[in-house]
Structures are given as structure tokens and as C-alpha cells.
Design a protein around this motif. Structure first.
Motif, PDB file in Angstrom:
ATOM      1  N   PHE A  26      82.509   7.508  18.051  1.00 10.65           N
ATOM      2  CA  PHE A  26      83.605   8.106  17.277  1.00 10.65           C
ATOM      3  C   PHE A  26      84.252   7.102  16.322  1.00 10.65           C
ATOM      4  CE2 PHE A  26      85.872   6.136  20.696  1.00 10.65           C
ATOM      5  CZ  PHE A  26      87.031   5.698  20.093  1.00 10.65           C
ATOM      6  N   TYR A  27      84.157   5.807  16.655  1.00  9.68           N
ATOM      7  CA  TYR A  27      84.787   4.786  15.802  1.00  9.68           C
ATOM      8  C   TYR A  27      83.898   4.391  14.630  1.00  9.68           C
ATOM      9  CZ  TYR A  27      81.713   1.893  18.592  1.00  9.68           C
ATOM     10  OH  TYR A  27      80.595   1.383  19.212  1.00  9.68           O
ATOM     11  N   CYS A  28      82.685   4.952  14.584  1.00  9.62           N
ATOM     12  CA  CYS A  28      81.728   4.565  13.548  1.00  9.62           C
ATOM     13  C   CYS A  28      81.467   5.680  12.551  1.00  9.62           C
ATOM     14  CB  CYS A  28      80.422   4.139  14.204  1.00  9.62           C
ATOM     15  SG  CYS A  28      79.195   3.473  13.071  1.00  9.62           S
ATOM     16  N   GLY A  67      71.459  -1.244  11.188  1.00  6.53           N
ATOM     17  CA  GLY A  67      71.499   0.079  10.550  1.00  6.53           C
ATOM     18  C   GLY A  67      72.915   0.594  10.623  1.00  6.53           C
ATOM     19  N   GLY A  68      72.992   1.871  10.839  1.00 10.74           N
ATOM     20  CA  GLY A  68      72.223   2.878  11.537  1.00 10.74           C
ATOM     21  C   GLY A  68      71.487   2.343  12.764  1.00 10.74           C
ATOM     22  N   GLU A  69      70.726   3.209  13.359  1.00 10.31           N
ATOM     23  CA  GLU A  69      69.921   2.754  14.488  1.00 10.31           C
ATOM     24  C   GLU A  69      68.527   2.415  13.972  1.00 10.31           C
ATOM     25  OE1 GLU A  69      70.181   1.635  17.416  1.00 10.31           O
ATOM     26  OE2 GLU A  69      68.010   1.542  17.625  1.00 10.31           O
ATOM     27  N   PRO A  70      68.170   1.113  13.959  1.00 12.51           N
ATOM     28  CA  PRO A  70      66.901   0.714  13.348  1.00 12.51           C
ATOM     29  C   PRO A  70      65.686   1.448  13.900  1.00 12.51           C
ATOM     30  CG  PRO A  70      68.136  -1.207  14.109  1.00 12.51           C
ATOM     31  CD  PRO A  70      68.951  -0.025  14.463  1.00 12.51           C
ATOM     32  N   ILE A  94      67.444  -8.308  16.187  1.00  8.92           N
ATOM     33  CA  ILE A  94      67.708  -6.884  15.920  1.00  8.92           C
ATOM     34  C   ILE A  94      68.937  -6.441  16.691  1.00  8.92           C
ATOM     35  CG2 ILE A  94      66.123  -6.119  17.774  1.00  8.92           C
ATOM     36  CD1 ILE A  94      65.388  -3.728  15.913  1.00  8.92           C
ATOM     37  N   THR A  95      69.680  -5.528  16.094  1.00 12.93           N
ATOM     38  CA  THR A  95      70.821  -4.896  16.756  1.00 12.93           C
ATOM     39  C   THR A  95      70.468  -3.440  17.013  1.00 12.93           C
ATOM     40  OG1 THR A  95      72.402  -6.327  15.668  1.00 12.93           O
ATOM     41  CG2 THR A  95      73.250  -4.257  16.464  1.00 12.93           C
ATOM     42  N   THR A  96      70.615  -3.020  18.253  1.00 13.87           N
ATOM     43  CA  THR A  96      70.213  -1.653  18.593  1.00 13.87           C
ATOM     44  C   THR A  96      71.184  -1.036  19.588  1.00 13.87           C
ATOM     45  OG1 THR A  96      68.469  -0.315  19.627  1.00 13.87           O
ATOM     46  CG2 THR A  96      68.642  -2.582  20.373  1.00 13.87           C
ATOM     47  N   LEU A 118      72.559  -5.733  21.864  1.00  9.79           N
ATOM     48  CA  LEU A 118      72.639  -4.361  22.364  1.00  9.79           C
ATOM     49  C   LEU A 118      74.095  -3.908  22.282  1.00  9.79           C
ATOM     50  CD1 LEU A 118      71.156  -2.066  23.941  1.00  9.79           C
ATOM     51  CD2 LEU A 118      71.892  -3.218  26.034  1.00  9.79           C
ATOM     52  N   SER A 119      74.327  -2.802  21.610  1.00  9.70           N
ATOM     53  CA  SER A 119      75.696  -2.289  21.515  1.00  9.70           C
ATOM     54  C   SER A 119      75.967  -1.417  22.731  1.00  9.70           C
ATOM     55  CB  SER A 119      75.870  -1.469  20.239  1.00  9.70           C
ATOM     56  OG  SER A 119      75.599  -2.291  19.138  1.00  9.70           O
ATOM     57  N   LEU A 120      76.925  -1.816  23.518  1.00  4.22           N
ATOM     58  CA  LEU A 120      77.248  -1.068  24.741  1.00  4.22           C
ATOM     59  C   LEU A 120      78.747  -1.235  24.994  1.00  4.22           C
ATOM     60  CD1 LEU A 120      76.273   0.496  27.260  1.00  4.22           C
ATOM     61  CD2 LEU A 120      75.811  -1.710  28.354  1.00  4.22           C
ATOM     62  N   GLU A 188      88.074  -3.649  16.929  1.00  5.11           N
ATOM     63  CA  GLU A 188      87.721  -2.439  16.175  1.00  5.11           C
ATOM     64  C   GLU A 188      88.082  -2.642  14.700  1.00  5.11           C
ATOM     65  OE1 GLU A 188      89.517   1.154  17.609  1.00  5.11           O
ATOM     66  OE2 GLU A 188      88.480   2.373  16.121  1.00  5.11           O
ATOM     67  N   MET A 189      87.168  -2.262  13.823  1.00 10.58           N
ATOM     68  CA  MET A 189      87.407  -2.415  12.380  1.00 10.58           C
ATOM     69  C   MET A 189      87.628  -1.054  11.728  1.00 10.58           C
ATOM     70  SD  MET A 189      84.668  -5.357  11.387  1.00 10.58           S
ATOM     71  CE  MET A 189      83.281  -4.574  12.152  1.00 10.58           C
ATOM     72  N   PRO A 190      88.162  -1.038  10.527  1.00  9.40           N
ATOM     73  CA  PRO A 190      88.501   0.249   9.905  1.00  9.40           C
ATOM     74  C   PRO A 190      87.308   1.016   9.322  1.00  9.40           C
ATOM     75  CG  PRO A 190      89.186  -1.558   8.508  1.00  9.40           C
ATOM     76  CD  PRO A 190      88.644  -2.177   9.738  1.00  9.40           C
ATOM     77  N   PHE A 191      86.095   0.507   9.515  1.00 11.85           N
ATOM     78  CA  PHE A 191      84.938   1.201   8.927  1.00 11.85           C
ATOM     79  C   PHE A 191      84.452   2.296   9.871  1.00 11.85           C
ATOM     80  CE2 PHE A 191      84.741  -3.375   7.914  1.00 11.85           C
ATOM     81  CZ  PHE A 191      85.106  -3.294   6.587  1.00 11.85           C
ATOM     82  N   ASN A 192      84.844   3.516   9.611  1.00 12.05           N
ATOM     83  CA  ASN A 192      84.488   4.574  10.554  1.00 12.05           C
ATOM     84  C   ASN A 192      84.041   5.856   9.868  1.00 12.05           C
ATOM     85  OD1 ASN A 192      86.921   5.956   9.832  1.00 12.05           O
ATOM     86  ND2 ASN A 192      88.016   4.509  11.122  1.00 12.05           N
TER      87      ASN A 192
HETATM   88  N1  SAM Z   1      72.714   1.230  15.840  1.00 19.61           N
HETATM   89  C1  SAM Z   1      72.767  -0.177  16.044  1.00 19.61           C
HETATM   90  C2  SAM Z   1      73.681  -0.503  17.189  1.00 19.61           C
HETATM   91  O1  SAM Z   1      74.236   0.399  17.793  1.00 19.61           O
HETATM   92  O2  SAM Z   1      73.823  -1.683  17.493  1.00 19.61           O
HETATM   93  C3  SAM Z   1      73.141  -0.992  14.811  1.00 19.61           C
HETATM   94  C4  SAM Z   1      74.182  -0.462  13.897  1.00 19.61           C
HETATM   95  S1  SAM Z   1      75.800  -0.382  14.549  1.00 19.61           S
HETATM   96  C5  SAM Z   1      76.671   0.231  13.146  1.00 19.61           C
HETATM   97  C6  SAM Z   1      76.201  -2.102  14.625  1.00 19.61           C
HETATM   98  C7  SAM Z   1      77.440  -2.472  15.361  1.00 19.61           C
HETATM   99  O3  SAM Z   1      78.555  -2.055  14.616  1.00 19.61           O
HETATM  100  C8  SAM Z   1      77.575  -1.869  16.731  1.00 19.61           C
HETATM  101  O4  SAM Z   1      77.766  -2.892  17.682  1.00 19.61           O
HETATM  102  C9  SAM Z   1      78.820  -1.025  16.612  1.00 19.61           C
HETATM  103  O5  SAM Z   1      79.528  -0.949  17.807  1.00 19.61           O
HETATM  104  C10 SAM Z   1      79.582  -1.742  15.526  1.00 19.61           C
HETATM  105  N2  SAM Z   1      80.600  -0.939  14.880  1.00 19.61           N
HETATM  106  C11 SAM Z   1      80.471   0.258  14.264  1.00 19.61           C
HETATM  107  N3  SAM Z   1      81.653   0.694  13.793  1.00 19.61           N
HETATM  108  C12 SAM Z   1      82.564  -0.250  14.121  1.00 19.61           C
HETATM  109  C13 SAM Z   1      83.960  -0.364  13.935  1.00 19.61           C
HETATM  110  N4  SAM Z   1      84.666   0.572  13.308  1.00 19.61           N
HETATM  111  N5  SAM Z   1      84.563  -1.470  14.414  1.00 19.61           N
HETATM  112  C14 SAM Z   1      83.862  -2.441  15.063  1.00 19.61           C
HETATM  113  N6  SAM Z   1      82.536  -2.384  15.266  1.00 19.61           N
HETATM  114  C15 SAM Z   1      81.902  -1.295  14.817  1.00 19.61           C
END
Ligand code: SAM
Length: 328
Positions: A26-28, A67-70, A94-96, A118-120, A188-192
């Protein structure tokens, strides 16, 4: 060696290969997703290889695929194998989100992947569903365990969000006692992608660290490498470590060595900048390698001093963008 106008060495490219994602954190991005670009609007793999080849000659030595999800983009593995062969690229990572089949892990290992991020955001299945709006928790945990079992350098990225995952901070820190993993808590950043608007955050890196130090007063500060995005710590005797990333506070810009190419081929020399220059259009108009190199240098010599300066120059608020289109 490649330097910007503030004397910072540029070494690191984050390369977004797609804007699409199979989660809806939701934050993305909003629940319905983003206005996705069509295939022609994205850089082709050949175009990416060309740009990375030029950047490698200029001094970029690390590439992280994002990405996105690579893994959503077709033929990612052969592309990454080609990328790993480019002369001068010493580290490929890689970030996934960890929803891809675990069979890819062997292929990543075989190509000599440097690290997997790994984003978790939570270790709780219900909270995972609330945050991501998808039911992929078991798969992601399986992916994580397979990375650890395969001995791949693994980092977990956790965005800290009040009312959503504060109760996960300590369990994630404590995971580092069991596993050789580096858990990084991101502001958390403002890019959503227009999901919501806000002007400030309450849970900044200092507050996150304070919470951890209250439970684990013996945590030790580790040496951060020169251009580290995180301040790193360890619980004495732990197999792994943890860190905090001041992504919103922006206290690390002074050593920033990163540039980004978005999936559409825009150059971003700062995460908080206005729209970037389109290397896709430049290439498709027939620019030579020499032209491209000069154009890169033009922008490297005009980099904002920090994320605040970059933000001041913006024509629209950050919230219209998503980390998925910028290349997180
Ligand atoms: N799909 C991949 C993943 O989930 O890692 C790569 C892309 S995702 C946009 C990259 C990272 O950006 C993730 O760790 C995600 O949590 C973080 N991210 C996305 N929106 C964010 C936000 N508003 N503030 C901080 N981190 C954010």
C-alpha cells in the motif's frame, strides 16, 4: 574513476527492468496498480546492455536489478547472465519481493550473484496480507530460507510503518541471531504512486534504533563502508547484522555513489529529483556511444547536492511517483 560535481565517486547503478509488480504494497502503489507502460515504452534488454556497457567503461562497477518486481519480466535470467559478463561490472545484485520460484536461486548462484535484497516488511502472515494485499507470505518465507540455505549473501529490506509493522522490528532484529542475514529498516518515503499524501514521518531511523537499543542495550555499531546507505549494528554473537536506512531523513547523501535508470530509460541521479533525461529516446534517435557517454557526463556534473536540494527543484509532489517506476 567517475566523479560528480560534488566530488562523490559514482560506482553504483540501480537498473529498473519493469514497473510491474505482483504485489500491491500500500505504501508503494494503489490497489489497482499503476498506469503501466507498454513494452515499447520500456528499454529492451539490448538497450539496457548497451547503456550498462557504456557506464561500465565510465567507471560504474556495481549493478543492482530492481523494478517493479524484476522476476515479472520475461527472460530475466538470461539477461542477467549477459549483464554479469560485461567487463568492469564486478558486482551484480538483485532486489526482489521473493515471490518467484526458488529454482531461480541456483541460477543466481551460478552467475555469481553478489547479493539478494529481499523486501519483507513483516514476519506475520496476516500483516503481510494487509500490507501487500496479496497472499504470498509462505512463498516469500520459503524463498528467504532457500537463499540462506544456498549461502547467498542476503539482505532483508523492511519499510517501517506506524500502525502496520512496528511489532515486527524486534523479531526481525532477532532473526539475525539465527541467520547470517543483514536486516535493514527503511524509513517510509513519499513515493507511493498517489496512494496517499504526507509531509513527515514519525518513525525515523533514530526512533527505530532507540526501540531496538531499549530491548538490546548491548548492540554494537559496525563500521559502515564509505558509501553505505545504512548505519549498521550487531547484537553481540549474532550471525547476521541489522541497519537503518535514513531514506527520508537523507543524512547519507554526502557519500551517495548511486545513479538510477528507470524501466523507461530515464536517468535519475537522485531519488528525489524531477523527471530524468530519456536515454531511451536519445538512443532511438541514433545517438552514438560517444554521444551517450557525453550526455551521461553532462548529468553527472549537475547532480543535486542532496535529496532536499533535488526535491526543491521538483514541479510536482513526490507522492505522484512510485518506487516501482523510479526503480527502488
Ligand atoms: N519488487 C522488488 C522488491 O520488492 O524488492 C523491487 C522493487 S521495490 C519498489 C524496491 C524497494 O522499494 C522495496 O524494498 C520496497 O519496500 C521499497 N519501497 C517502495 N515504496 C517505498 C516507500 N514509499 N518508502 C520506502 N520504501 C519503499
Amino acid at each position: 574513476m567517475l566523479f560528480d560535481n560534488h566530488g562523490r565517486q559514482l560506482r553504483y547503478l540501480r537498473l529498473g527492468v519493469t514497473e510491474r509488480c505482483n504485489l500491491r504494497c500500500f505504501y508503494c502503489m494503489p490497489e489497482e496498480g499503476l498506469p503501466w507502460s507498454n513494452k515499447k515504452q520500456l528499454l529492451s534488454y539490448e538497450e539496457m546492455l548497451r547503456l550498462v556497457g557504456i557506464l561500465a567503461k565510465m567507471g560504474i562497477s556495481k549493478v543492482r536489478i530492481t523494478g517493479g518486481e524484476p522476476f515479472v519480466r520475461k527472460d530475466l535470467m538470461p539477461f542477467m547472465a549477459d549483464l554479469s559478463q560485461i567487463e568492469g561490472i564486478e558486482k551484480l545484485s538483485i532486489t526482489t519481493n521473493g515471490t518467484a520460484p526458488t529454482r531461480h536461486i541456483e541460477a543466481l548462484k551460478a552467475m555469481g550473484i553478489h547479493a539478494v535484497n529481499l523486501s519483507l516488511d513483516t514476519l506475520n502472515k496476516e500483516r503481510f496480507h494487509k500490507i501487500t494485499r496479496r497472499d504470498e507470505f509462505d512463498q516469500v518465507i520459503n524463498f528467504y530460507q532457500s537463499l540462506i540455505d544456498a549461502g547467498i549473501r542476503t539482505k532483508i529490506n523492511t519499510v517501517v510503518m506506524e500502525e502496520h509493522n512496528l511489532e515486527d522490528i524486534l523479531p526481525l532484529v532477532e532473526l539475525t541471531q539465527k541467520d547470517p542475514v543483514n536486516v535493514r529498516f527503511i524509513e517510509e518515503m513519499p513515493f507511493n504512486g498517489g496512494s496517499k499524501g504526507y509531509q513527515k514521518i514519525d518513525w525515523n531511523y533514530k526512533k527505530i534504533l532507540q526501540l531496538i537499543a531499549e530491548k538490546h542495550p548491548t548492540i554494537q555499531k559496525l563500521d559502515d563502508h564509505a558509501s553505505s546507505t545504512s548505519y549498521n549494528y550487531q547484537i553481540p554473537g549474532a550471525r547476521g547484522s541489522f541497519g537503518v536506512i535514513p531514506a527520508y531523513s537523507r543524512s547519507i547523501c554526502g557519500t551517495c555513489d548511486r545513479i538510477r535508470l528507470t524501466p523507461k530509460g530515464d536517468l535519475m541521479t537522485c531519488l528525489y529529483q524531477n523527471e530524468g533525461f530519456s536515454f531511451r529516446d536519445f538512443m532511438r534517435q541514433g545517438a552514438s556511444d560517444q554521444d551517450i557517454q557525453e550526455k551521461f557526463m553532462h548529468f553527472f556534473k549537475r547532480r543535486a547536492k542532496n535529496g532536499f536540494e533535488a526535491e526543491e527543484q521538483k514541479s510536482q509532489p513526490n507522492t505522484f511517483e512510485s518506487m516501482a517506476t523510479i526503480g527502488g
